[in-house]
Design an enzyme around this catalytic site. Structure first.
Site, PDB file in Angstrom:
ATOM      1  N   GLY A  46     -49.249  55.693 -14.111  1.00 30.23           N
ATOM      2  CA  GLY A  46     -50.185  54.886 -13.330  1.00 30.23           C
ATOM      3  C   GLY A  46     -50.596  55.643 -12.076  1.00 30.23           C
ATOM      4  N   GLN A  51     -54.123  57.442  -3.979  1.00 31.64           N
ATOM      5  CA  GLN A  51     -53.207  58.571  -4.197  1.00 31.64           C
ATOM      6  C   GLN A  51     -53.959  59.899  -4.341  1.00 31.64           C
ATOM      7  OE1 GLN A  51     -50.872  56.223  -7.355  1.00 31.64           O
ATOM      8  NE2 GLN A  51     -49.335  57.599  -6.491  1.00 31.64           N
ATOM      9  N   CYS A  94     -42.794  57.318  -8.515  1.00 35.22           N
ATOM     10  CA  CYS A  94     -44.182  57.327  -8.035  1.00 35.22           C
ATOM     11  C   CYS A  94     -44.613  58.774  -7.847  1.00 35.22           C
ATOM     12  CB  CYS A  94     -44.252  56.580  -6.703  1.00 35.22           C
ATOM     13  SG  CYS A  94     -45.904  56.532  -5.995  1.00 35.22           S
ATOM     14  N   LEU A  95     -45.830  59.088  -8.280  1.00 34.28           N
ATOM     15  CA  LEU A  95     -46.317  60.466  -8.135  1.00 34.28           C
ATOM     16  C   LEU A  95     -46.449  60.859  -6.667  1.00 34.28           C
ATOM     17  CD1 LEU A  95     -48.985  60.516 -10.981  1.00 34.28           C
ATOM     18  CD2 LEU A  95     -46.703  61.544 -10.996  1.00 34.28           C
ATOM     19  N   HIS A 136     -46.750  47.609  -9.017  1.00 32.04           N
ATOM     20  CA  HIS A 136     -46.505  48.848  -8.261  1.00 32.04           C
ATOM     21  C   HIS A 136     -47.838  49.448  -7.792  1.00 32.04           C
ATOM     22  CE1 HIS A 136     -44.512  53.000  -7.848  1.00 32.04           C
ATOM     23  NE2 HIS A 136     -45.802  53.254  -7.769  1.00 32.04           N
ATOM     24  N   GLU A 137     -48.807  49.524  -8.711  1.00 31.18           N
ATOM     25  CA  GLU A 137     -50.101  50.125  -8.366  1.00 31.18           C
ATOM     26  C   GLU A 137     -50.873  49.247  -7.384  1.00 31.18           C
ATOM     27  OE1 GLU A 137     -50.481  53.123  -9.064  1.00 31.18           O
ATOM     28  OE2 GLU A 137     -48.867  53.225 -10.531  1.00 31.18           O
ATOM     29  N   HIS A 140     -50.052  49.926  -3.877  1.00 30.48           N
ATOM     30  CA  HIS A 140     -50.745  51.079  -3.298  1.00 30.48           C
ATOM     31  C   HIS A 140     -52.052  50.647  -2.632  1.00 30.48           C
ATOM     32  CE1 HIS A 140     -48.379  54.554  -4.448  1.00 30.48           C
ATOM     33  NE2 HIS A 140     -48.309  54.164  -5.707  1.00 30.48           N
TER      34      HIS A 140
HETATM   35 NI    NI Z   1     -46.955  54.892  -7.162  1.00 35.73          NI
END
Ligand code: NI
Length: 172
Positions: A46, A51, A94-95, A136-137, A140
């Site tokens: 995701g 990001q 998370c990236l 989660h997304e 962000h």
């Molecule tokens: Ni993330």
């Protein structure tokens, strides 16, 4: 399609609140295509637009397993409706918080209303990993990272480690 650089914590841009998208047009689809390619390349399941430094309410996701066909999902201006009282725990990563994983508790199910890749309104009932990943997304989009759900001690430890790594990388 272009792979874009992914911001990592504690980059202050990750704390921005993303703005709603006015219109799903070719420009936005190009952003979503880039985001998907960036996510596959990372690899991750995701990615939110912030990001890659774009403060718009856009998320891409693909939860297909390695032996399954790719199943990209696109969420524009997503809203969470009716989160369940029942909670579920998943180990999240998370990236933007590389190489760190920990358990987070969130509502086990939720309904999401959003615009898809073509700008059509959709409603999705999510549970399991999909529900966790969407929440989660969505965090962000509010400038929230999954480590914000952990204890302050854990969060400070991981941020300190990331800062140090970034200093070392910049010095190379
Ligand atoms: Ni993330």
């Amino acid at each position: 399609m272009t792979i874009r650089p992914i911001l990592t914590a504690p980059d202050p841009r990750l704390r921005e609140v993303s703005k709603p998208v006015d219109k799903v047009d070719d420009g936005l689809r190009a952003l979503m295509d880039d985001m998907l390619e960036t996510m596959y390349d990372a690899p991750g399941i995701g990615l939110a637009a912030i990001q890659v430094g774009v403060p718009l309410r856009v998320i891409v996701m693909d939860l297909a397993k390695e032996d399954e066909e790719p199943a990209p999902r696109y969420f524009v201006n997503p809203e969470i409706l009716d989160p369940s009282e029942e909670l579920a725990v998943y180990e999240e990563g998370c990236l933007s918080v590389p190489e760190f994983f920990d358990e987070v508790e969130r509502p086990a199910r939720c309904r999401v209303r959003y615009l898809d890749y073509n700008g059509d309104e959709q409603v999705l009932d999510a549970e399991g990993l999909l529900a966790t990943c969407i929440q989660h997304e969505m965090d962000h989009l509010e400038g929230v990272l999954f480590i914000d759900h952990l204890s302050r001690l854990k969060r400070e430890r991981v941020l300190k480690k990331l800062k140090k790594e970034q200093r070392l990388a910049a010095a190379e």
